[in-house]
Design a protein around this motif. Structure first.
Motif, PDB file in Angstrom:
ATOM      1  N   SER A  20    -122.853  -2.048 -80.858  1.00 47.08           N
ATOM      2  CA  SER A  20    -124.201  -2.249 -81.211  1.00 47.08           C
ATOM      3  C   SER A  20    -125.468  -2.796 -80.488  1.00 47.08           C
ATOM      4  CB  SER A  20    -124.457  -2.736 -82.258  1.00 47.08           C
ATOM      5  OG  SER A  20    -124.430  -4.086 -82.243  1.00 47.08           O
ATOM      6  N   SER A  21    -124.682  -3.884 -79.728  1.00 52.38           N
ATOM      7  CA  SER A  21    -125.190  -4.488 -79.057  1.00 52.38           C
ATOM      8  C   SER A  21    -124.499  -4.903 -77.589  1.00 52.38           C
ATOM      9  CB  SER A  21    -125.523  -5.988 -79.266  1.00 52.38           C
ATOM     10  OG  SER A  21    -125.322  -7.171 -77.555  1.00 52.38           O
ATOM     11  N   ALA A  22    -125.320  -4.107 -75.955  1.00 54.85           N
ATOM     12  CA  ALA A  22    -125.243  -3.976 -75.092  1.00 54.85           C
ATOM     13  C   ALA A  22    -124.135  -5.147 -74.399  1.00 54.85           C
ATOM     14  CB  ALA A  22    -126.134  -3.726 -74.002  1.00 54.85           C
ATOM     15  N   SER A  23    -124.266  -6.049 -75.034  1.00 57.57           N
ATOM     16  CA  SER A  23    -123.612  -7.049 -74.751  1.00 57.57           C
ATOM     17  C   SER A  23    -122.126  -7.768 -75.264  1.00 57.57           C
ATOM     18  CB  SER A  23    -124.554  -8.617 -75.410  1.00 57.57           C
ATOM     19  OG  SER A  23    -125.633  -8.951 -75.094  1.00 57.57           O
ATOM     20  N   LYS A  24    -122.026  -6.880 -76.976  1.00 51.49           N
ATOM     21  CA  LYS A  24    -120.807  -6.537 -76.958  1.00 51.49           C
ATOM     22  C   LYS A  24    -119.494  -5.310 -76.408  1.00 51.49           C
ATOM     23  CE  LYS A  24    -120.782  -7.318 -81.511  1.00 51.49           C
ATOM     24  NZ  LYS A  24    -121.122  -7.540 -82.761  1.00 51.49           N
ATOM     25  N   ILE A  25    -118.515  -6.082 -76.510  1.00 51.46           N
ATOM     26  CA  ILE A  25    -117.436  -4.568 -75.452  1.00 51.46           C
ATOM     27  C   ILE A  25    -116.549  -4.916 -76.823  1.00 51.46           C
ATOM     28  CG2 ILE A  25    -115.639  -4.020 -73.865  1.00 51.46           C
ATOM     29  CD1 ILE A  25    -118.936  -3.843 -72.564  1.00 51.46           C
ATOM     30  N   ILE A  26    -116.135  -3.931 -77.432  1.00 52.19           N
ATOM     31  CA  ILE A  26    -115.387  -3.246 -78.487  1.00 52.19           C
ATOM     32  C   ILE A  26    -114.021  -2.786 -78.263  1.00 52.19           C
ATOM     33  CG2 ILE A  26    -114.313  -2.984 -80.547  1.00 52.19           C
ATOM     34  CD1 ILE A  26    -118.228  -2.756 -81.353  1.00 52.19           C
ATOM     35  N   PHE A  27    -112.672  -3.300 -78.115  1.00 48.59           N
ATOM     36  CA  PHE A  27    -111.459  -2.908 -77.894  1.00 48.59           C
ATOM     37  C   PHE A  27    -110.673  -2.236 -78.829  1.00 48.59           C
ATOM     38  CE2 PHE A  27    -111.088  -4.665 -73.604  1.00 48.59           C
ATOM     39  CZ  PHE A  27    -112.135  -5.718 -74.061  1.00 48.59           C
ATOM     40  N   GLY A  28    -110.193  -0.748 -78.181  1.00 52.02           N
ATOM     41  CA  GLY A  28    -109.179  -0.605 -79.448  1.00 52.02           C
ATOM     42  C   GLY A  28    -107.453  -1.822 -79.431  1.00 52.02           C
ATOM     43  N   SER A  29    -106.921  -0.924 -80.261  1.00 48.30           N
ATOM     44  CA  SER A  29    -106.109  -1.830 -80.026  1.00 48.30           C
ATOM     45  C   SER A  29    -104.441  -1.949 -79.032  1.00 48.30           C
ATOM     46  CB  SER A  29    -105.019  -1.297 -82.143  1.00 48.30           C
ATOM     47  OG  SER A  29    -104.694   0.453 -81.950  1.00 48.30           O
ATOM     48  N   GLY A  30    -104.406  -0.941 -78.344  1.00 48.28           N
ATOM     49  CA  GLY A  30    -103.996  -1.195 -76.992  1.00 48.28           C
ATOM     50  C   GLY A  30    -102.776  -0.001 -76.997  1.00 48.28           C
ATOM     51  N   THR A  31    -102.430   0.328 -76.101  1.00 49.05           N
ATOM     52  CA  THR A  31    -101.201   1.337 -75.962  1.00 49.05           C
ATOM     53  C   THR A  31    -100.560   0.326 -74.643  1.00 49.05           C
ATOM     54  OG1 THR A  31    -102.389   3.244 -76.751  1.00 49.05           O
ATOM     55  CG2 THR A  31    -100.644   3.718 -75.414  1.00 49.05           C
ATOM     56  N   ARG A  32     -99.125   0.510 -75.522  1.00 45.31           N
ATOM     57  CA  ARG A  32     -97.970  -0.578 -74.713  1.00 45.31           C
ATOM     58  C   ARG A  32     -97.439   0.981 -73.532  1.00 45.31           C
ATOM     59  NH1 ARG A  32     -96.333  -4.726 -73.387  1.00 45.31           N
ATOM     60  NH2 ARG A  32     -97.054  -5.908 -75.192  1.00 45.31           N
TER      61      ARG A  32
END
Lengths: 111, 112
Positions: free
Chosen positions: B95-107
């Motif tokens: 919601s803030s451009a400063s924040k990057i939100i990650f998914g849970s990852g795929t190995r």
């Protein structure tokens, strides 16, 4: 040459014993982040700085504190580590076009 | 708030196989979208990004297209190599451009 440097690479501490993790950057970026990454999970944002402005995530425990004495350095202080704080802690900086540069991380083990 | 959901792993492929790792997002506004890669024992590295609808990010043979109509940003590579074995994270600005939100990852594991 490493641009975001985290020390130490591995840290072991005892339950309840304060610990400090450090991060330095040679990129002169305004924004710095601390993420917590538990095994096989997504990195979780703890807090970030825009210059000296500190932004805490709502769900970051009070046990976690941070300091940024200057542009180059940022510290993560865990005042009373619990077993659940065992994780990889990742420091990152951000460019003006939203790219993150990560350090190699500090693997913290709380015994 | 903004969030991202990505395909669960692990994914195991043979060398030279075609790769797709699915990623969908939920967001207000127009987030930027990213793929990051994490090799064993290392921090995350930016693989590619896209900032607006229909943009295609590409790097090292990997591609992903920002699809606003399907809220997706799937990662593809035509011919994978053993050296592509890593964990791949889809991410977006919050919601803030400063924040990057990650998914849970795929190995991803590639067999010779």
């Amino acid at each position: 040459d490493a641009m975001v440097i985290q020390n130490p690479r591995y840290q072991v501490t005892q339950f309840g014993k304060p610990v400090t993790l450090s991060c330095s950057q040679t990129l002169n970026h305004n924004v710095m982040y601390w993420y917590q990454q538990k095994s096989s999970q997504a990195p979780k944002l703890l807090f970030h700085y825009y210059d000296k402005d500190f932004n805490n995530e709502a769900d970051t425990p009070d046990n976690f504190q941070s300091r940024r004495p200057n542009t180059s350095f940022c510290f993560l202080d865990i005042r009373s580590p619990g077993l659940g704080d065992t994780a990889m802690y990742l420091c990152a900086t951000r460019t003006s076009d939203e790219k993150l540069f990560f350090g190699s991380g500090t693997q913290l083990s709380v015994l | 708030g903004n969030s991202v959901t990505q395909m669960e792993g692990p994914v195991t492929l043979s060398e030279e196989a075609f790769l797709t790792i699915n990623c969908t997002y939920t967001a207000t506004g127009y987030p930027s979208l990213f793929w990051y890669v994490q090799y064993p024992g290392e921090g995350l590295q930016l693989l590619l990004k896209a900032t607006k609808a229909d943009d295609k990010g590409s790097n090292k043979g990997f591609e992903a297209t920002y699809r606003k109509e399907t809220t997706s940003f799937h990662l593809e590579k035509g011919s994978v190599q053993v050296s592509d074995s890593a964990v791949y994270f889809c991410a977006l600005t919050g919601s803030s451009a400063s924040k990057i939100i990650f998914g849970s990852g795929t190995r991803l594991s590639i067999r010779p």
